[in-house]
Design a protein around this motif. Structure first.
Motif, PDB file in Angstrom:
ATOM      1  N   GLU A  84      21.525  -2.042 -41.465  1.00  0.00           N
ATOM      2  CA  GLU A  84      21.719  -2.496 -41.387  1.00  0.00           C
ATOM      3  C   GLU A  84      19.396  -3.831 -41.786  1.00  0.00           C
ATOM      4  O   GLU A  84      19.426  -5.019 -41.699  1.00  0.00           O
ATOM      5  N   SER A  85      19.073  -2.560 -42.305  1.00  0.00           N
ATOM      6  CA  SER A  85      17.791  -2.624 -42.755  1.00  0.00           C
ATOM      7  C   SER A  85      17.375  -2.894 -43.438  1.00  0.00           C
ATOM      8  O   SER A  85      16.762  -3.305 -44.284  1.00  0.00           O
ATOM      9  N   GLY A  86      18.867  -3.025 -44.532  1.00  0.00           N
ATOM     10  CA  GLY A  86      18.995  -3.070 -46.181  1.00  0.00           C
ATOM     11  C   GLY A  86      19.086  -2.117 -47.036  1.00  0.00           C
ATOM     12  O   GLY A  86      19.382  -1.406 -48.425  1.00  0.00           O
ATOM     13  N   HIS A  87      19.037  -0.670 -46.397  1.00  0.00           N
ATOM     14  CA  HIS A  87      18.383   0.803 -47.234  1.00  0.00           C
ATOM     15  C   HIS A  87      20.176   1.561 -47.855  1.00  0.00           C
ATOM     16  O   HIS A  87      21.080   0.758 -47.183  1.00  0.00           O
ATOM     17  N   PRO A  88      20.787   1.783 -48.737  1.00  0.00           N
ATOM     18  CA  PRO A  88      21.524   2.201 -49.373  1.00  0.00           C
ATOM     19  C   PRO A  88      22.372   2.920 -48.686  1.00  0.00           C
ATOM     20  O   PRO A  88      21.568   4.368 -48.270  1.00  0.00           O
ATOM     21  N   ILE A  89      23.954   2.629 -47.919  1.00  0.00           N
ATOM     22  CA  ILE A  89      24.659   3.932 -47.178  1.00  0.00           C
ATOM     23  C   ILE A  89      25.802   4.295 -47.855  1.00  0.00           C
ATOM     24  O   ILE A  89      26.530   3.337 -48.334  1.00  0.00           O
TER      25      ILE A  89
END
Length: 174
Positions: free
Chosen positions: A38-43
């Motif tokens: 949701e925060s735009g960080h890669p998962i």
């Protein structure tokens, strides 16, 4: 080198290759093209494991010592960067300071989001607030009718509470 060490090294190499298959190079950054949170960080989801932040996984795989709840940040400032030379341990405080400098916690859109979240379970609705704002009646009468405190009625009428962000002209009149 024992068989166990060889298996671990092979597994790490395969995991790095799996991650790098979902990246592209841009200047000196290696940018993630896969899923983001949701925060735009890669998962990503390693086989048989829950979702993981890719930067933490890369930091661990390239030999970095990883402690619990210690965030991994980038020196380049790009959320999607996985270049091992750009990955550094940070603190929540430092990440919050960087976010504040780039304006992540300011602006009308964020204020509207916060206001909407606060309003979900309260007595008033935006329609009632508009009615209070436009009403010629006194604060005590409106407070009694809507079962709220007089000071809230005063703040609504003054435009300090229950701001109407749906109006593009709100805030222009001081």
């Amino acid at each position: 080198m024992s068989a166990k060490e060889i298996r671990e090294l092979t597994a790490q190499t395969l995991e790095i290759m799996s991650i790098l298959d979902r990246t592209e190079e841009f200047a000196d950054c290696i940018l993630w093209t896969g899923a983001t949170g949701e925060s735009g960080h890669p998962i990503y989801k390693p086989t048989g494991c829950p979702c993981t932040l890719v930067r933490r996984a890369m930091f661990r795989l390239v030999g970095g010592e990883l402690e619990r709840r210690v965030p991994i940040d980038t020196t380049c400032g790009e959320k999607l960067c996985l270049n091992e030379a750009h990955l550094v341990k940070s603190t929540t405080k430092n990440i919050a300071k960087k976010a504040a400098r780039r304006g992540a916690w300011s602006g009308k859109a964020r204020a509207a989001k916060i206001a909407a979240k606060k309003r979900r379970d309260c007595k008033l609705t935006i329609e009632i607030a508009r009615e209070i704002r436009m009403s010629p009646e006194t604060g005590p009468v409106l407070a009694a009718r809507h079962n709220i405190h007089r000071s809230l009625v005063t703040r609504i009428k003054a435009g300090d509470a229950w701001k109407d962000y749906s109006n593009p002209f709100s805030g222009l009149i001081a």
